[in-house]
Write an enzyme that holds these catalytic residues in place. Structure first.
Site, short mmCIF file in Angstrom:
data_model
loop_
_atom_site.label_atom_id
_atom_site.label_comp_id
_atom_site.label_asym_id
_atom_site.label_seq_id
_atom_site.Cartn_x
_atom_site.Cartn_y
_atom_site.Cartn_z
N LYS A 124 -0.15 -4.62 -12.61
CA LYS A 124 0.60 -3.96 -11.53
C LYS A 124 1.57 -2.93 -12.11
CE LYS A 124 0.66 -7.89 -8.33
NZ LYS A 124 -0.34 -7.73 -7.30
N GLU A 283 -4.23 -0.76 -1.72
CA GLU A 283 -3.36 -1.46 -0.77
C GLU A 283 -2.00 -0.78 -0.68
OE1 GLU A 283 -5.07 -5.98 -0.93
OE2 GLU A 283 -3.23 -5.59 -2.04
N GLU A 297 -0.98 -1.93 -4.71
CA GLU A 297 -1.88 -2.18 -5.85
C GLU A 297 -3.28 -1.74 -5.47
OE1 GLU A 297 -2.86 -6.17 -6.88
OE2 GLU A 297 -3.17 -6.79 -4.82
N ASN A 299 -7.31 -3.05 -5.66
CA ASN A 299 -8.26 -4.12 -5.99
C ASN A 299 -9.59 -3.48 -6.32
OD1 ASN A 299 -6.50 -6.30 -5.66
ND2 ASN A 299 -6.73 -6.18 -3.44
P1 ADP Z 1 -1.19 -10.04 -4.84
O1 ADP Z 1 -1.85 -9.18 -5.87
O2 ADP Z 1 -0.67 -11.32 -5.39
O3 ADP Z 1 -2.02 -10.19 -3.61
P2 ADP Z 1 0.34 -7.88 -3.61
O4 ADP Z 1 1.22 -6.99 -4.40
O5 ADP Z 1 -0.98 -7.33 -3.19
O6 ADP Z 1 0.14 -9.23 -4.43
O7 ADP Z 1 1.13 -8.37 -2.34
C1 ADP Z 1 0.60 -9.37 -1.46
C2 ADP Z 1 1.45 -9.46 -0.20
O8 ADP Z 1 2.81 -9.75 -0.54
C3 ADP Z 1 1.53 -8.19 0.61
O9 ADP Z 1 0.44 -8.04 1.47
C4 ADP Z 1 2.84 -8.40 1.35
O10 ADP Z 1 2.68 -9.27 2.44
C5 ADP Z 1 3.70 -9.11 0.35
N1 ADP Z 1 4.53 -8.14 -0.41
C6 ADP Z 1 4.19 -7.50 -1.54
N2 ADP Z 1 5.20 -6.68 -1.97
C7 ADP Z 1 6.19 -6.81 -1.07
C8 ADP Z 1 7.50 -6.22 -0.94
N3 ADP Z 1 7.97 -5.36 -1.82
N4 ADP Z 1 8.25 -6.60 0.12
C9 ADP Z 1 7.79 -7.49 1.02
N5 ADP Z 1 6.59 -8.06 0.96
C10 ADP Z 1 5.78 -7.74 -0.06
#
Ligand code: ADP
Length: 688
Positions: A124, A283, A297, A299
């Site tokens: 990330k 995303e 991020e 995928n």
């Molecule tokens: P992972 O790779 O573990 O899935 P992500 O970065 O894609 O992690 O985030 C997954 C979810 O976490 C997002 O869809 C959102 O709901 C929540 N999230 C991520 N970053 C934030 C943030 N900065 N503030 C609030 N919620 C967040």
């Protein structure tokens, strides 16, 4: 887009996955005339994906490390059957640089992006750096390489609380922690790092401003080896639980077209920069308060929710993954693509949403998929499938399509209601309540589930169904008594004391064991006309409550096979399927499917006494799993409900609470221990 001249070099494709996604890839193989090869672990010998594939290879033990996460075993299988290519599905090895390296070394085509794309987006920290370099907005935060505690603490202060700590290598919501104030930062950082190290072998973290009302918006990309990258529009996946998606849809509603277009542009810019090939998803998180969108991020694989995009664009993403891997150029330009209508997907899991979403294991005894216009079911199980603790609990995805979002959600509701699954509990009713709330029509945020069900979710009509089941039981008993079956087990059931003389209503008291204790049902009446009271046990913060129902019940004549019972409640009569065995009443209505095992007075009293004496002061594992944290020590004074042990099973984290207040007498596990179903973990000496 149909498959013409598509097979190219790939004649035999090995699918390094299981469950619904393996079955999904097999479908596209059939369409392309490619032979499919399944792989399976010990636990999956009789799984549906194994039966559907043309060939199948056993790759190892049930634990994922011995099979689906074992890149070497997968390559060996591919070499053994002379597969030309490997499709990794999602999860498992889909973003593993090790698997791609092994493919490259052995001349096997990897159906996915290049090793470089995966490596760049796998961290990330690095992904965010690349996005920033391309002037794609990212969530305000810190993604530097310097990782010492003081620096991170300083950066957190600068960002301003609440702050989110994320594992750089994270995925599936693992290794994420919200920190609400400065004083909590250090401890949270230590825990997040530990979690990240355990789960991903990499303890680097990044910090982000925690957005309070975010929406999850993502853009589907498709690229080929000829330099073409197009987007296939967007999806919204804001309905989440524990950072994991529950309901997904395409395209995005309630969002300005200008914002959407800018996200398409950002995604394509990133894809072009990477020379991206195959399917990938960029995303974003959209802050509903400031109306700003940020890159989250990328995928580098197929997503669980890809069918929604397929239904609105008419493009088979798996087919194009394979064609691109074969070297074919995309047969469409951006201007050829559009979306028609709306699609919504719901993930059907084997779990008990009324009991903290505890995953269920067991055998699927009943299985019938709904068939209807505008409905697609992607599933990986069938009648007789075993749901084991080794893999995640998703059984199927119900995906509905319609001209409008309203029609799609109506069809989804119908699909979920008519999907018969028995033997394990599922979240179907929970899913239906998510899509029938008025808020589902408004702008969605990731807070949706917490806001709509602040006390946790409880099934609609549970008490009513309990009442109907008790009446059916009463009527059945009268019927059998009338048939002069004295001395049968029916007469022996303790709670049933039909002492009243003819003409006066009989009273029956029955009990049901529930998660909170005994639910009592009082039935007064005769011959199908009953007044019923359902009394819930008192819980920690709430007194005992009761609900009252007037029910008329009509039992089908025994001579009519398959006839349904009729129930009249509040002036409306409905048909219901009810089956009664000696002690159990099974009831199935479109909204609820339940089996009730009523108990009589003696058993109820005995059970309660036994529960407080034996089971009430210990914590046992309810399935095999890994202990990730133990929060109590011998001698600690604990409160009922406080978390004592954290366990990971079926890819989920379970907080296991103290069943009583008291003093910890024994702690039989430590973090890192593997435990069996039923293992004793903690014993508490109850406070007097
Ligand atoms: P992972 O790779 O573990 O899935 P992500 O970065 O894609 O992690 O985030 C997954 C979810 O976490 C997002 O869809 C959102 O709901 C929540 N999230 C991520 N970053 C934030 C943030 N900065 N503030 C609030 N919620 C967040």
């Amino acid at each position: 887009m149909s498959a013409t001249n598509a097979t190219g070099g790939i004649k035999r494709l090995l699918i390094a996955n299981r469950g619904e996604i393996a079955c999904r890839v097999i479908r596209s193989c059939k369409k392309l005339g490619i032979e499919s090869v399944a792989v399976f672990s010990d636990a999956d010998r009789r799984a549906r994906h194994v039966q559907q594939a043309d060939l199948a290879c056993h790759i190892g033990g049930s634990a994922v490390g011995e099979s689906y996460l074992n890149a070497k075993a997968i390559i060996d299988a591919a070499l053994k059957v002379k597969a030309d290519a490997i499709h990794p599905g999602y999860g498992f090895l889909s973003e593993s640089t090790q698997l791609i390296s092994l493919c490259n070394q052995n001349g096997i085509i990897f159906v996915g992006p290049t090793l470089e794309s995966i490596a760049a987006m796998g961290s990330k920290i690095e992904a965010k750096e690349i996005a920033q370099g391309l002037e794609i907005p990212t969530v305000p935060g810190y993604n530097g390489e310097t990782q010492d505690v003081d620096r991170l603490q300083k950066e957190a202060e600068r960002i301003g609380f609440p702050v989110l700590i994320k594992a750089s290598a994270g995925g599936g919501g693992k290794g994420m922690r919200i920190v609400r104030q400065s004083s909590e930062f250090r401890e949270a950082l230590t825990l997040a790092r530990q979690e990240a190290l355990n789960a991903f072998g990499d303890d680097r973290v990044l910090l982000e401003k925690y957005l309070v009302r975010p929406r999850h918006i993502e853009v589907q990309l498709l690229g080929d080896t000829h330099g073409n990258v197009v987007h296939l529009f967007d999806r919204e996946c804001s309905i989440q639980r524990n950072y994991q998606k529950v309901i997904e849809e395409a395209p995005v509603s309630h969002l300005d077209m200008k914002v959407r277009q800018s996200l398409f542009d950002c995604a394509v810019r990133l894809g072009r920069h990477l020379g991206y090939r195959g399917a990938g998803t960029v995303e974003f998180i959209f802050d509903a308060d400031s109306q700003q969108a940020y890159f989250l991020e990328m995928n580098t694989r197929l997503q669980v929710e890809h069918p929604t995009t397929e239904l609105v664009t008419g493009i088979d993403l798996v087919e194009w993954q394979v064609r691109v891997a074969n070297g074919e150029a995309l047969a469409f330009a951006q201007s050829d693509l559009k979306t028609v209508g709306h699609a919504i997907e719901a993930r059907v899991n084997a779990e008990d949403p009324a009991n903290n979403y505890l995953p269920e294991i067991g055998t699927i005894q009943l299985y019938r998929e709904p068939v209807a216009e505008g409905l697609r079911i992607d599933s990986g199980v069938q009648q007789g499938s075993e749901i084991t603790p080794f893999y995640d609990s998703m059984l199927a995805k119900v995906i509905a399509f319609g001209d409008t979002r309203g029609l799609a959600s109506q069809r989804l509701l119908h699909g979920l209601n008519n999907f018969a699954i028995g033997g394990v509990k599922t979240n179907q009713e929970f899913l239906t309540s998510l899509i029938t709330r008025p808020a589902f029509l408004q702008e969605l945020t990731t807070q949706y589930i917490g806001k709509e069900f602040p006390q946790g979710w409880q099934p609609w009509g549970e008490q009513m169904h309990t009442a109907i089941a008790a009446c059916a039981f009463a009527l059945e008993q009268e019927h059998r008594t009338d048939a002069a079956m004295a001395g049968t087990p029916w007469q022996k059931l303790g709670g049933w004391r039909l002492t009243a003389s003819a003409g006066t209503p009989a009273v029956a008291r029955l009990w049901l064991q529930t998660n909170n204790g005994l639910r009592e049902i009082r039935v007064v009446g005769r011959q199908g006309k009953y007044e019923v009271q359902v009394i819930e046990p008192a819980a920690k913060d709430s007194p005992s409550t009761s609900a009252h129902f007037s029910i008329h019940l009509y039992r089908p004549a025994a001579t009519l096979a398959d006839a349904q019972w009729q129930v009249e409640l509040d002036g409306t009569r409905r048909s219901l399927d009810i089956a009664i065995t000696e002690k159990q009443v099974s009831i199935s209505s479109p909204r609820l499917r339940r089996s009730y095992r009523f108990i009589g007075l003696e058993d109820a009293m005995l059970g309660q006494a036994a529960a407080t004496k034996n089971a009430g002061n210990v914590i046992r594992a309810r399935m095999p799993g890994l202990i990730t944290d133990v929060l109590v020590q011998v001698g600690d004074v604990v409160e009922e409900g406080a978390t004592a042990v954290v366990m990971e099973a079926m890819k989920l984290i379970h907080n296991m609470p103290c069943p009583v207040s008291g003093t910890v007498k024994q702690v039989l596990v430590a973090a890192g221990d593997k435990v069996e179903d039923g293992s004793l973990l903690i014993e508490i000496e109850p406070a007097q």
